[in-house]
Design an enzyme around this catalytic site. Structure first.
Site, PDB file in Angstrom:
ATOM      1  N   TYR A   1      33.080  33.032  42.819  1.00 27.16           N
ATOM      2  CA  TYR A   1      33.928  31.976  42.254  1.00 27.16           C
ATOM      3  C   TYR A   1      34.841  31.396  43.314  1.00 27.16           C
ATOM      4  O   TYR A   1      34.952  31.929  44.419  1.00 27.16           O
ATOM      5  CB  TYR A   1      34.734  32.514  41.076  1.00 27.16           C
TER       6      TYR A   1
ATOM      7  N   LYS B   1      34.154  36.461  47.565  1.00 27.65           N
ATOM      8  CA  LYS B   1      34.964  36.143  46.386  1.00 27.65           C
ATOM      9  C   LYS B   1      34.109  36.385  45.141  1.00 27.65           C
ATOM     10  O   LYS B   1      33.598  35.465  44.499  1.00 27.65           O
ATOM     11  CB  LYS B   1      35.510  34.709  46.464  1.00 27.65           C
TER      12      LYS B   1
ATOM     13  N   GLU C   1      45.547  43.643  51.402  1.00 27.71           N
ATOM     14  CA  GLU C   1      46.004  42.389  50.795  1.00 27.71           C
ATOM     15  C   GLU C   1      46.544  42.689  49.405  1.00 27.71           C
ATOM     16  O   GLU C   1      46.557  43.851  48.968  1.00 27.71           O
ATOM     17  CB  GLU C   1      44.870  41.371  50.733  1.00 27.71           C
TER      18      GLU C   1
ATOM     19  N   LEU D   1      39.989  39.130  51.609  1.00 28.35           N
ATOM     20  CA  LEU D   1      39.545  37.755  51.443  1.00 28.35           C
ATOM     21  C   LEU D   1      40.214  36.875  52.503  1.00 28.35           C
ATOM     22  O   LEU D   1      41.416  37.007  52.750  1.00 28.35           O
ATOM     23  CB  LEU D   1      39.922  37.254  50.043  1.00 28.35           C
TER      24      LEU D   1
HETATM   25  N1  PLP Z   1      43.039  37.797  48.243  1.00 27.91           N
HETATM   26  C1  PLP Z   1      42.509  37.936  47.012  1.00 27.91           C
HETATM   27  C2  PLP Z   1      41.938  39.264  46.639  1.00 27.91           C
HETATM   28  C3  PLP Z   1      42.501  36.868  46.105  1.00 27.91           C
HETATM   29  O1  PLP Z   1      41.961  37.019  44.888  1.00 27.91           O
HETATM   30  C4  PLP Z   1      43.076  35.637  46.510  1.00 27.91           C
HETATM   31  C5  PLP Z   1      43.101  34.487  45.604  1.00 27.91           C
HETATM   32  O2  PLP Z   1      42.757  34.559  44.467  1.00 27.91           O
HETATM   33  C6  PLP Z   1      43.620  35.531  47.786  1.00 27.91           C
HETATM   34  C7  PLP Z   1      43.576  36.626  48.637  1.00 27.91           C
HETATM   35  C8  PLP Z   1      44.229  34.235  48.266  1.00 27.91           C
HETATM   36  O3  PLP Z   1      43.217  33.316  48.583  1.00 27.91           O
HETATM   37  P1  PLP Z   1      43.475  31.751  48.547  1.00 27.91           P
HETATM   38  O4  PLP Z   1      44.659  31.503  49.430  1.00 27.91           O
HETATM   39  O5  PLP Z   1      42.224  31.171  49.117  1.00 27.91           O
HETATM   40  O6  PLP Z   1      43.736  31.369  47.133  1.00 27.91           O
END
Ligand code: PLP
Length: 286
Positions: free
Chosen positions: A32, A147, A179, A203
């Site tokens: 997603y 993701k 994270e 991520l």
């Molecule tokens: N890390 C995880 C596990 C996430 O689910 C998300 C966003 O949903 C992020 C980091 C932040 O990613 P982004 O800045 O692309 O929204």
């Protein structure tokens, strides 16, 4: 929500149906993206679509739509500028197969879903008081860079946080910060701004990348390096970043104050840069 996109058609939500044999439902077998838009303009559309391609490839799923078709679908969902601030959620699963078998037969068509939802404006109290976090061992699989819609661990971690009156759980593996459950993490310690480097364990956040770009462009020094849990606990500032929450100051960690317990000076600087960038997106200038 007036209409959503499902497998090539724009339909009202109540007319959208997916089989119970869909592999997203049975196995969490899909990926997603969440893409923010301001005033009818996307922030980071191409990096989000690049990351979608990377997630699809890692899951050995074929891209169901060409890049220009994604753009057209997403633009239609948010409407013409000046539209309300919204994010688009899009999901691709491996599709509906006749049997519940981990091994998917050839020829199954992916299920593609996308819809737009309003972005809630940040509560003013957050810039005044910051947010609380807890820490927890990272109990997820070893491919945090994908993701994936398999989000059981993130769901549990958000529950743990909510039960402790906190917004987010910051996770660590072998003593190193990875994270948040739904965000990336930045730390200011000993005068240095740092964030864990990209790896398969976390991520590659689009907001993380944007914050680093803004820092670079405006002369804020930073380093991408492993962040020990001890450093996190002793940090002067902690930030979270994500597409819908932007960059947030963390002022309490496991019930202890972070720094002096107020959003830090460096966060204020970064937030100003981020808000300015968002205003330029909204005006259609980036
Ligand atoms: N890390 C995880 C596990 C996430 O689910 C998300 C966003 O949903 C992020 C980091 C932040 O990613 P982004 O800045 O692309 O929204």
């Amino acid at each position: 929500m007036n209409e959503l996109y499902l497998n090539g058609a724009f339909v009202p939500p109540e007319a959208a149906h997916i089989s119970v044999m869909d592999r997203g439902f049975l196995f969490g077998d899909g990926v997603y993206e969440v893409i923010p838009s301001y005033g009818g303009h996307f922030l980071g559309l191409e990096p989000h679509l690049d990351r979608l391609d990377a997630s699809l490839a890692a899951m050995r799923l074929e891209a169901p739509l060409a890049r220009e078709d994604w753009r057209a679908v997403l633009r239609r969902l948010i409407g013409e500028p000046p539209a309300a601030d919204q994010y688009v959620y899009l999901q691709v699963t491996r599709g509906t197969a006749p049997e519940r078998d981990h091994l998917c037969p050839a020829g199954v068509r992916p299920t593609v879903l996308a819809f737009a939802k309003p972005i809630k404006p940040r509560a003013p109290a957050i810039a005044e008081q910051g947010v609380a976090c807890i820490t927890h061992p990272d109990i997820r699989w070893l491919r945090g860079d994908i993701k994936s819609i398999s989000l059981a661990a993130a769901v549990l971690m958000r529950r743990e946080a909510a039960d402790a009156d906190a917004l987010e759980t910051i996770m660590h593996r072998d003593g190193w910060v990875t994270e948040g459950a739904v965000s990336n993490v930045f730390v200011v310690a000993g005068g240095a701004l740092m964030t864990p480097p990209k790896s398969r364990l976390l991520l590659s956040g689009i907001t993380r990348e944007l914050a680093l770009t803004l820092a670079h462009e405006h002369g804020l020094e930073f380093v991408e390096r492993p962040v020990a849990l001890d450093i996190l606990r002793a940090a002067d500032e902690i930030w979270l970043s994500s597409s819908t929450r932007e960059v947030l100051p963390v002022t309490r960690l496991d019930g202890e104050l972070v720094g002096d317990g107020r959003p830090g000076l460096l966060w204020r600087r970064m937030d100003a840069l981020y808000q300015d960038y968002k205003a330029r997106v909204r005006a259609g200038h980036v």
